[in-house]
Design an enzyme around this catalytic site. Structure first.
Site, PDB file in Angstrom:
ATOM      1  N   ASP A  84       5.390 -11.719  -5.897  1.00  0.00           N
ATOM      2  CA  ASP A  84       6.606 -10.638  -5.606  1.00  0.00           C
ATOM      3  C   ASP A  84       6.130  -9.736  -6.537  1.00  0.00           C
ATOM      4  O   ASP A  84       6.697 -10.113  -7.997  1.00  0.00           O
ATOM      5  CB  ASP A  84       7.925 -11.237  -5.478  1.00  0.00           C
ATOM      6  CG  ASP A  84       8.927 -10.221  -5.237  1.00  0.00           C
ATOM      7  OD1 ASP A  84       8.603  -9.143  -5.323  1.00  0.00           O
ATOM      8  OD2 ASP A  84       9.950 -10.598  -4.877  1.00  0.00           O
ATOM      9  N   VAL A  85       5.942  -8.701  -6.631  1.00  0.00           N
ATOM     10  CA  VAL A  85       5.365  -7.565  -7.708  1.00  0.00           C
ATOM     11  C   VAL A  85       6.806  -7.257  -8.471  1.00  0.00           C
ATOM     12  O   VAL A  85       6.623  -6.784  -9.515  1.00  0.00           O
ATOM     13  CB  VAL A  85       4.749  -6.294  -7.224  1.00  0.00           C
ATOM     14  CG1 VAL A  85       3.634  -6.804  -6.734  1.00  0.00           C
ATOM     15  CG2 VAL A  85       5.468  -5.430  -6.053  1.00  0.00           C
ATOM     16  N   SER A 163       0.931   8.782  -5.088  1.00  0.00           N
ATOM     17  CA  SER A 163       0.862   9.533  -3.735  1.00  0.00           C
ATOM     18  C   SER A 163       0.722  10.993  -4.055  1.00  0.00           C
ATOM     19  O   SER A 163       1.430  11.444  -5.053  1.00  0.00           O
ATOM     20  CB  SER A 163       1.911   8.935  -2.909  1.00  0.00           C
ATOM     21  OG  SER A 163       2.220   9.503  -1.814  1.00  0.00           O
ATOM     22  N   TYR A 176      10.847   7.464  -1.414  1.00  0.00           N
ATOM     23  CA  TYR A 176       9.433   7.367  -1.765  1.00  0.00           C
ATOM     24  C   TYR A 176       9.169   8.473  -2.598  1.00  0.00           C
ATOM     25  O   TYR A 176       8.169   8.020  -3.690  1.00  0.00           O
ATOM     26  CB  TYR A 176       8.882   7.436  -0.464  1.00  0.00           C
ATOM     27  CG  TYR A 176       7.203   7.319  -0.673  1.00  0.00           C
ATOM     28  CD1 TYR A 176       6.710   5.748  -0.676  1.00  0.00           C
ATOM     29  CD2 TYR A 176       6.289   8.303  -0.419  1.00  0.00           C
ATOM     30  CE1 TYR A 176       5.531   5.618  -0.821  1.00  0.00           C
ATOM     31  CE2 TYR A 176       4.991   8.046  -0.396  1.00  0.00           C
ATOM     32  CZ  TYR A 176       4.509   6.689  -0.711  1.00  0.00           C
ATOM     33  OH  TYR A 176       3.105   6.553  -0.811  1.00  0.00           O
ATOM     34  N   LYS A 180       7.434   7.496  -6.238  1.00  0.00           N
ATOM     35  CA  LYS A 180       5.980   7.818  -6.767  1.00  0.00           C
ATOM     36  C   LYS A 180       5.905   8.842  -7.666  1.00  0.00           C
ATOM     37  O   LYS A 180       5.004   8.548  -8.562  1.00  0.00           O
ATOM     38  CB  LYS A 180       5.327   8.089  -5.390  1.00  0.00           C
ATOM     39  CG  LYS A 180       4.881   7.188  -4.566  1.00  0.00           C
ATOM     40  CD  LYS A 180       4.040   5.882  -4.925  1.00  0.00           C
ATOM     41  CE  LYS A 180       3.942   4.744  -3.955  1.00  0.00           C
ATOM     42  NZ  LYS A 180       2.872   3.850  -4.262  1.00  0.00           N
TER      43      LYS A 180
END
Length: 271
Positions: A84-85, A163, A176, A180
């Protein structure tokens, strides 16, 4: 869809990479799986991680696929680690597996990510937390663990997945976009601080890439035409085209490059 994507192989080879060991997080499927397969086909030993036991099957599948290649080269091997990061100790477990199985670590790709959607006024706290926990905190923890080893062993290369959303706002992706952007700024900060130890940190910023995360563009009426209208190259990117940038940044050909971001977006960040 195939009219818009070029999946032809990337032939780039870097003679310094065979025999090295690298980690790819979030690699049970999708882009991470492709990164691992492509690296191993070039002689790199790879440790892949993901949340479920499926990552173990993925590692076995890649090894089998490489063994069946007609024109075999000196392929690397792939092993899987369930991790699990968002937990630093899981990254430490991953590093231990790399050292135990392959004797060291030379490169680390923080690829794991989530792609939540909600209008900015409707973003729940749980979504915002998840976006940062996986995309940003997971990148921090992976980088800390990787660099902690690399700084005592001659250096190395870390590549973080940012991204185009870190550079150009996408409606309905507030969590998001923000996470990012944080990943990108974190990459720059790490590059400045880790340069003392010959640890290079760079980022890659994909745009519309043909993955499960972008399937929505095919499902919403008019979304594909709108998306392509905002891409100067007028097509969707292929995962292997993102890999080409990652491969370069991991190689000695990028040995004087750190604190940079390569946009693999067909130019969409400018539109």
């Amino acid at each position: 869809m195939e009219n818009y994507v070029n999946h032809s192989p990337i032939e780039a080879q870097y003679p310094d990479l065979p025999g090295k060991t690298m980690v790819v997080t979030g690699a049970a499927q999708g882009m991470g799986r492709l990164f691992a397969s492509q690296l191993a086909s070039r002689g790199v030993n790879v440790v892949i991680t993901d949340l479920s036991d499926a990552v173990l099957d993925t590692a076995a599948e890649i090894n089998q696929e490489l063994s069946e290649m007609v024109l075999q080269t000196e392929n690397g091997r792939v092993i899987g680690v369930v991790a699990d990061v968002t937990k630093k100790q899981d990254h430490e477990k991953t590093l231990s597996a790399a050292i135990e199985e392959f004797g060291g670590l030379h490169g680390w790709i923080n690829n794991a990510g989530v792609f939540p959607e909600a209008a900015s006024l409707d973003i729940p706290e749980s979504q915002f937390d998840l976006a940062f926990d996986v995309n940003t905190k997971g990148t921090l923890f992976g980088s800390q663990v990787a660099a902690g080893y690399m700084k005592d062993h001659g250096g190395g290369a870390i590549v973080n997945m940012a991204s185009v959303a870190a550079l150009r706002i996408r409606r309905g992706r507030g969590s998001y976009n923000t996470a990012k952007a944080g990943t990108l700024q974190l990459s720059y900060s790490l590059a400045v601080e880790l340069g003392d130890f010959n640890v290079r940190v760079n980022a890659v910023a994909p745009g519309f890439i043909d993955t499960a995360m972008t399937q929505w563009v095919h499902e919403r009426e008019g979304a594909l035409d709108h998306a392509l209208g905002n891409v100067p190259l007028h097509r969707i990117g292929a995962p292997v085209e993102v890999f080409a940038a990652v491969l370069f940044l991991l190689s000695d050909s990028a040995r004087y490059i750190t604190g940079s971001c390569i946009s693999v977006d067909g130019g969409s960040r400018h539109v």
